[in-house]
Design an enzyme around this catalytic site. Structure first.
Site, PDB file in Angstrom:
ATOM      1  N   TYR A   9       0.006   5.066   1.017  1.00 33.36           N
ATOM      2  CA  TYR A   9      -0.101   6.111   2.034  1.00 33.36           C
ATOM      3  C   TYR A   9      -0.145   5.528   3.438  1.00 33.36           C
ATOM      4  O   TYR A   9      -1.004   4.721   3.771  1.00 33.36           O
ATOM      5  CB  TYR A   9      -1.338   6.966   1.763  1.00 33.36           C
ATOM      6  CG  TYR A   9      -1.318   7.588   0.390  1.00 33.36           C
ATOM      7  CD1 TYR A   9      -0.341   8.516   0.053  1.00 33.36           C
ATOM      8  CD2 TYR A   9      -2.251   7.225  -0.582  1.00 33.36           C
ATOM      9  CE1 TYR A   9      -0.295   9.073  -1.219  1.00 33.36           C
ATOM     10  CE2 TYR A   9      -2.206   7.780  -1.853  1.00 33.36           C
ATOM     11  CZ  TYR A   9      -1.227   8.704  -2.164  1.00 33.36           C
ATOM     12  OH  TYR A   9      -1.181   9.253  -3.423  1.00 33.36           O
TER      13      TYR A   9
ATOM     14  N   ARG B 230      -8.276  12.622   6.917  1.00 35.76           N
ATOM     15  CA  ARG B 230      -8.014  11.250   6.496  1.00 35.76           C
ATOM     16  C   ARG B 230      -9.241  10.361   6.692  1.00 35.76           C
ATOM     17  O   ARG B 230      -9.599   9.565   5.816  1.00 35.76           O
ATOM     18  CB  ARG B 230      -6.828  10.694   7.280  1.00 35.76           C
ATOM     19  CG  ARG B 230      -6.545   9.212   7.075  1.00 35.76           C
ATOM     20  CD  ARG B 230      -6.202   8.878   5.636  1.00 35.76           C
ATOM     21  NE  ARG B 230      -5.726   7.510   5.499  1.00 35.76           N
ATOM     22  CZ  ARG B 230      -5.625   6.868   4.345  1.00 35.76           C
ATOM     23  NH1 ARG B 230      -5.955   7.462   3.217  1.00 35.76           N
ATOM     24  NH2 ARG B 230      -5.172   5.630   4.306  1.00 35.76           N
TER      25      ARG B 230
ATOM     26  N   SER C 283      -2.625   0.999  -4.602  1.00 37.62           N
ATOM     27  CA  SER C 283      -3.131   2.105  -3.790  1.00 37.62           C
ATOM     28  C   SER C 283      -4.437   2.649  -4.332  1.00 37.62           C
ATOM     29  O   SER C 283      -4.729   2.544  -5.530  1.00 37.62           O
ATOM     30  CB  SER C 283      -2.087   3.232  -3.758  1.00 37.62           C
ATOM     31  OG  SER C 283      -2.600   4.395  -3.151  1.00 37.62           O
TER      32      SER C 283
ATOM     33  N   ASP D  67       0.866  -1.163   0.000  1.00 39.01           N
ATOM     34  CA  ASP D  67       0.000   0.000   0.000  1.00 39.01           C
ATOM     35  C   ASP D  67       0.912   1.224   0.000  1.00 39.01           C
ATOM     36  O   ASP D  67       2.095   1.135   0.360  1.00 39.01           O
ATOM     37  CB  ASP D  67      -0.893  -0.023   1.240  1.00 39.01           C
ATOM     38  CG  ASP D  67      -1.725   1.232   1.370  1.00 39.01           C
ATOM     39  OD1 ASP D  67      -2.406   1.591   0.406  1.00 39.01           O
ATOM     40  OD2 ASP D  67      -1.662   1.865   2.446  1.00 39.01           O
TER      41      ASP D  67
END
Length: 394
Positions: free
Chosen positions: A12, A42, A117, A10
């Protein structure tokens, strides 16, 4: 078990330190609200991805990132000039890599490496280039290709198409618990890189392995697979690796043994935890907070607040604002723990105490002086606001 052919990351929070990059800009632009803004941004960003996936209405990740920022600013009552918004968005577009990432990737010579991602292809190109990682990955795969977001299985299936591998050949590495559950359900072997000391998602597939080291990876760590509690080579003093029951809570630590140690060495089936006696780590009880913060129950509450100045946090694990204020309380404990004792009460497990003090919403903070409540604060507050309340009574 045969070694995996491909390691897929992944982006981030796993390879790229978007949290600290965004927090730095948030703190500079909105002093005292940086952590709250970054976390709400987020969280809303992720909620938007799940809504899009469930409703079958795809919008690209950059647009959702912009929309989530607008929501977070409005929710916290913050006015951001256009240049401030641009700076915040650029921090998300070009976050730095975690310091150990380049070294860890170099240690994986012979493996096919890739990124999977939710970020758009353009966002990922910018992040990879900014991190100096261009050319390190056989593929950089965006959810754009599937027109749906993780944890939908169609996103994970893109790995098989792009890399030409089978599910069992893939080790998927992510710092997000929901992503780990989705990848595991799809059929990958999964390492949950628990950078943020979160809990496993109860009732959903657990990762093949996980590490609770507070930063991530380093030198190769080789694991023997013949015993219930295999030992690792002592990269950090007295470092050990052992199986977890999936429900344990472990204190967050700063240990020299890192998560990619496990990726580089031979993998084994079972959950992985890393602890070090050097830092006196220990298993935490249900709902127990880290550091010197005390967890009280209906039975122990009165004795915990009987003397001195005590700040009580009424919270619940499912409460987003409660999670946002938790690190603020930890900072307060470090700074003024000698003057104010901090106590946490899980309202789901201790309803009598919550009812006794009229707790109707959470988080609710109540300040006690020698057993008597003298102040009440409802909802998230930045550290400076909490200090202002506390200083009135010190």
């Amino acid at each position: 078990m045969e070694a995996m052919r491909a390691v897929v990351f992944d982006a981030y929070g796993t390879l790229f330190d978007v949290q600290d990059a965004v927090a730095a800009v948030c703190d500079r632009r909105f002093p005292g609200y940086g952590k709250a803004l970054g976390e709400l941004w987020r969280r809303k960003q992720l909620e938007y991805t799940w809504l899009c996936s469930l409703m079958g209405q795809y919008r690209d990740f950059w647009r959702l990132t912009e929309d989530a920022l607008a929501y977070a600013l409005k929710a916290l009552g913050l006015n951001a000039a256009p240049d401030a918004r641009r700076e915040l968005l650029e921090a998300y577009r070009t976050p730095p890599p975690y310091p150990e990432v380049s070294r860890a990737l170099e240690a994986m010579v012979g493996k096919t490496l890739a990124i999977l991602s939710n970020g758009t292809a353009e966002m990922l190109r910018a992040a990879v280039a900014n991190a100096g990682l261009a050319g390190r990955f056989a593929a950089v795969i965006s959810a754009d290709e599937a027109r749906v977001y993780k944890p939908h299985p169609d996103v994970y299936a893109r790995v098989l198409t792009r890399l030409g591998v089978a599910k069992e050949d893939v080790l998927f590495v992510t710092a997000n618990a929901w992503d780990a559950a989705g990848a595991k359900q799809f059929g990958f072997r999964v390492c949950w890189l628990n950078r943020f000391a979160c809990r496993l998602t109860r009732g959903w597939p657990s990762p093949t392995g996980w590490s609770n080291a507070s930063t991530s990876f380093s030198k190769p760590l080789r694991v023997r697979t013949g015993s219930r509690f295999p030992f690792a080579s002592p990269i950090a003093p007295l470092a050990t690796v052992g199986h977890a029951d999936g429900q344990a809570r472990w204190r967050r630590m700063d240990c020299a043994a890192r998560a990619v140690d496990i990726f580089v060495g031979r993998w084994y089936t079972g959950c992985v935890l890393i602890e070090s006696d050097r830092f006196k780590t220990r298993r935490l009880g249900k709902g127990e907070a880290p550091m010197a913060i005390v967890n009280a129950t209906d039975q122990t509450f009165q004795s915990e607040v009987a003397s001195g100045t005590v700040l009580v946090d009424f919270w619940a694990p499912w409460c987003g604002p409660c999670r946002m204020i938790a690190p603020v309380l930890e900072e307060l404990d470090k700074e003024i723990g000698d003057k104010v004792k901090i106590v946490k009460v899980n309202v789901d497990e201790n309803p009598d105490t919550a009812s006794q003090y009229g707790v109707m919403s959470i988080p609710t903070l109540i300040l006690f002086k020698d057993g008597q409540p003298v102040d009440k604060i409802i909802g998230y507050q930045p550290k400076e606001a909490l200090l202002s309340h506390l200083n009135k009574h010190l």
